[in-house]
Design a protein around this motif. Sequence first.
Motif, PDB file in Angstrom:
ATOM      1  N   VAL A   1     123.221 -99.809  39.907  1.00  0.00           N
ATOM      2  CA  VAL A   1     122.757 -98.612  40.610  1.00  0.00           C
ATOM      3  C   VAL A   1     122.188 -97.583  39.634  1.00  0.00           C
ATOM      4  O   VAL A   1     121.728 -96.529  40.052  1.00  0.00           O
ATOM      5  N   GLY A   2     122.201 -97.921  38.341  1.00  0.00           N
ATOM      6  CA  GLY A   2     121.689 -96.989  37.339  1.00  0.00           C
ATOM      7  C   GLY A   2     122.633 -95.833  37.096  1.00  0.00           C
ATOM      8  O   GLY A   2     122.299 -94.681  37.367  1.00  0.00           O
TER       9      GLY A   2
ATOM     10  N   ASN B   1     124.174 -91.567  40.171  1.00  0.00           N
ATOM     11  CA  ASN B   1     123.433 -92.762  39.760  1.00  0.00           C
ATOM     12  C   ASN B   1     121.964 -92.637  40.158  1.00  0.00           C
ATOM     13  O   ASN B   1     121.593 -91.790  40.970  1.00  0.00           O
ATOM     14  N   ALA B   2     121.129 -93.493  39.581  1.00  0.00           N
ATOM     15  CA  ALA B   2     119.682 -93.398  39.756  1.00  0.00           C
ATOM     16  C   ALA B   2     119.253 -93.684  41.191  1.00  0.00           C
ATOM     17  O   ALA B   2     118.327 -93.042  41.705  1.00  0.00           O
ATOM     18  N   VAL B   3     119.907 -94.639  41.861  1.00  0.00           N
ATOM     19  CA  VAL B   3     119.522 -94.974  43.229  1.00  0.00           C
ATOM     20  C   VAL B   3     119.765 -93.792  44.159  1.00  0.00           C
ATOM     21  O   VAL B   3     118.904 -93.435  44.973  1.00  0.00           O
ATOM     22  N   PHE B   4     120.921 -93.167  44.035  1.00  0.00           N
ATOM     23  CA  PHE B   4     121.244 -92.012  44.868  1.00  0.00           C
ATOM     24  C   PHE B   4     120.284 -90.861  44.584  1.00  0.00           C
ATOM     25  O   PHE B   4     119.835 -90.154  45.499  1.00  0.00           O
TER      26      PHE B   4
ATOM     27  N   GLU C   1     132.234 -93.680  41.165  1.00  0.00           N
ATOM     28  CA  GLU C   1     130.969 -93.062  41.557  1.00  0.00           C
ATOM     29  C   GLU C   1     130.097 -94.032  42.347  1.00  0.00           C
ATOM     30  O   GLU C   1     129.327 -93.616  43.218  1.00  0.00           O
ATOM     31  N   LYS C   2     130.211 -95.328  42.048  1.00  0.00           N
ATOM     32  CA  LYS C   2     129.445 -96.322  42.801  1.00  0.00           C
ATOM     33  C   LYS C   2     129.969 -96.439  44.227  1.00  0.00           C
ATOM     34  O   LYS C   2     129.200 -96.600  45.176  1.00  0.00           O
ATOM     35  N   LEU C   3     131.282 -96.331  44.399  1.00  0.00           N
ATOM     36  CA  LEU C   3     131.896 -96.482  45.714  1.00  0.00           C
ATOM     37  C   LEU C   3     131.767 -95.228  46.568  1.00  0.00           C
ATOM     38  O   LEU C   3     131.519 -95.296  47.775  1.00  0.00           O
TER      39      LEU C   3
ATOM     40  N   TYR D   1     120.166-100.565  50.206  1.00  0.00           N
ATOM     41  CA  TYR D   1     120.629-101.181  48.963  1.00  0.00           C
ATOM     42  C   TYR D   1     121.959-100.594  48.513  1.00  0.00           C
ATOM     43  O   TYR D   1     122.914-101.329  48.205  1.00  0.00           O
ATOM     44  N   ILE D   2     122.043 -99.264  48.481  1.00  0.00           N
ATOM     45  CA  ILE D   2     123.273 -98.650  47.989  1.00  0.00           C
ATOM     46  C   ILE D   2     124.430 -98.865  48.963  1.00  0.00           C
ATOM     47  O   ILE D   2     125.590 -98.964  48.552  1.00  0.00           O
ATOM     48  N   THR D   3     124.111 -98.972  50.266  1.00  0.00           N
ATOM     49  CA  THR D   3     125.155 -99.303  51.241  1.00  0.00           C
ATOM     50  C   THR D   3     125.683-100.705  50.991  1.00  0.00           C
ATOM     51  O   THR D   3     126.899-100.943  51.028  1.00  0.00           O
TER      52      THR D   3
END
Length: 275
Positions: A254-255, A184-187, A36-38, A236-238
């Motif tokens: 990323v939460g 995630n929280a950032v997204f 999910e992070k990727l 940030y997420i990139t």
Amino acid sequence: MSNSRVEEIREYDMEKPNLTHVQSVGGMTISPELFEKLYLTPKTPTAGDFRKRFANPTPLGFVGFVITDATFAMILMGWGGANSLSGVAGMFFFTGPVLLLLSTIFEWVQGNFFPMMVCGIFAVFWLSFGVLQLPSWGLAAAYSATGNSAEGAATVGYNAAIALYLLAWGFALLTFFVFTLKTNAVFALIFGFVTTASFILSAAYWRVAMEDYVMAMALQKAGGACLFVVALLGWYITFVMMAAEMRLTTNLPVGDLSHFWPATDVTLNEMEKNA
């Protein structure tokens, strides 16, 4: 040829790597949290091994989105005396949409549903907004009795139409925000702020239609500020995705929100049975 020699050849053929299906380090089995992070989508079963054979396209689309969004936001806020998008109209057709459309195609190939949807909608949004910056299309001029673009851009009909368009986008983005809560929280924050920005900019166009230019400018800057926050979160997420792909040892947070939801690495049939 003896039977023993034939068996040796068969064993070698089975053990040697297939050059069309070489599994790189990126093709290793990863946890749902890292997936999910990727890819910014829950890990779900897919047919084929495209995720093992092809590179992760999600960061590519995000780079195009963030560069366009950051520039758009800074101009809306009037940084450095900027007051027009005409000089950077190309970003609405190339920087954002080209990278986003490429990412959309490869997300579709790999079976990544949600990032495919995200990249696709932002690609068409930038394209549609870019058209507004092209005087040769005569969109604003059509609202003027004399065919004057400046006059048309100040009319009630023109500004009300764009306000309604951004309002529709706000509700669409709000729908996407709901589904980001599974990642995630950032997204989720990215979609929360971009949804807010869409509603604020819609209100700005309404105020222009009502000839309240002071409030319209204040709302424009507020919308630009929200989009600038989106750009910061997007950068940030990139960086997080690229750092993971480049195997940097730093584990940036990323939460993760996936642990609040049932497991998604099941087929639709299994999910229906367990419902």
